[in-house]
Design an enzyme around this catalytic site. Structure first.
Site, PDB file in Angstrom:
ATOM      1  N   CYS A   7     -20.197 -28.982 -23.416  1.00 23.59           N
ATOM      2  CA  CYS A   7     -19.581 -27.654 -23.287  1.00 23.59           C
ATOM      3  C   CYS A   7     -19.104 -27.146 -24.643  1.00 23.59           C
ATOM      4  O   CYS A   7     -19.242 -25.960 -24.960  1.00 23.59           O
ATOM      5  CB  CYS A   7     -18.435 -27.696 -22.281  1.00 23.59           C
ATOM      6  N   HIS A  97     -22.158 -34.294 -18.078  1.00 25.24           N
ATOM      7  CA  HIS A  97     -22.622 -32.907 -18.002  1.00 25.24           C
ATOM      8  C   HIS A  97     -24.124 -33.090 -17.895  1.00 25.24           C
ATOM      9  O   HIS A  97     -24.731 -33.667 -18.800  1.00 25.24           O
ATOM     10  CB  HIS A  97     -22.236 -32.148 -19.272  1.00 25.24           C
ATOM     11  N   HIS A  99     -27.858 -33.342 -18.220  1.00 29.67           N
ATOM     12  CA  HIS A  99     -28.710 -33.034 -19.358  1.00 29.67           C
ATOM     13  C   HIS A  99     -30.040 -33.747 -19.175  1.00 29.67           C
ATOM     14  O   HIS A  99     -30.131 -34.761 -18.496  1.00 29.67           O
ATOM     15  CB  HIS A  99     -28.056 -33.407 -20.690  1.00 29.67           C
TER      16      HIS A  99
END
Length: 112
Positions: A7, A97, A99
């Site tokens: 982020c 996150h 990916h």
């Protein structure tokens, strides 16, 4: 997510060697490559795993896969490549996150 490294990369708070960016995702070089070519494609929407995705996220992930495919020449993937998504600790996911690892190169170890 305030402590998520991806982020922060997306927001420009942490530098990366970006190759591509649009409103859905970015592609950048992995800082610890395991093959000659090792990029990460990271959705701009934060979700840790596939199980956390909304219906819209699922549609966008399909668009990301299509974009990677259409960029084979620019990404130097013409001779083939592998896409890997690690899901959870036991799969080796270290950044929570979602990916996509984009990997290519003959020295890469292949699983069968």
């Amino acid at each position: 997510m305030e402590n998520c490294i991806f982020c922060k990369i997306i927001k420009g708070e942490i530098p990366s060697k970006k190759i591509y960016e649009d409103n859905l995702f970015i592609i950048f070089h992995d800082i610890n490559p395991i093959s000659k070519i090792h990029y990460l494609a990271v959705p701009k929407t934060h979700y840790a795993t596939l199980g956390e995705m909304t219906t819209e996220d699922e549609k966008n992930l399909g668009k990301i896969f299509a974009k990677i495919s259409s960029m084979q020449k620019e990404l130097k993937l013409e001779n083939g490549y592998r896409l890997v998504i690690n899901q959870g600790n036991d799969a080796g996911q270290t950044i929570f996150h979602l990916h996509i690892h984009i990997l290519a190169g003959q020295e890469m170890e292949f699983c069968v």
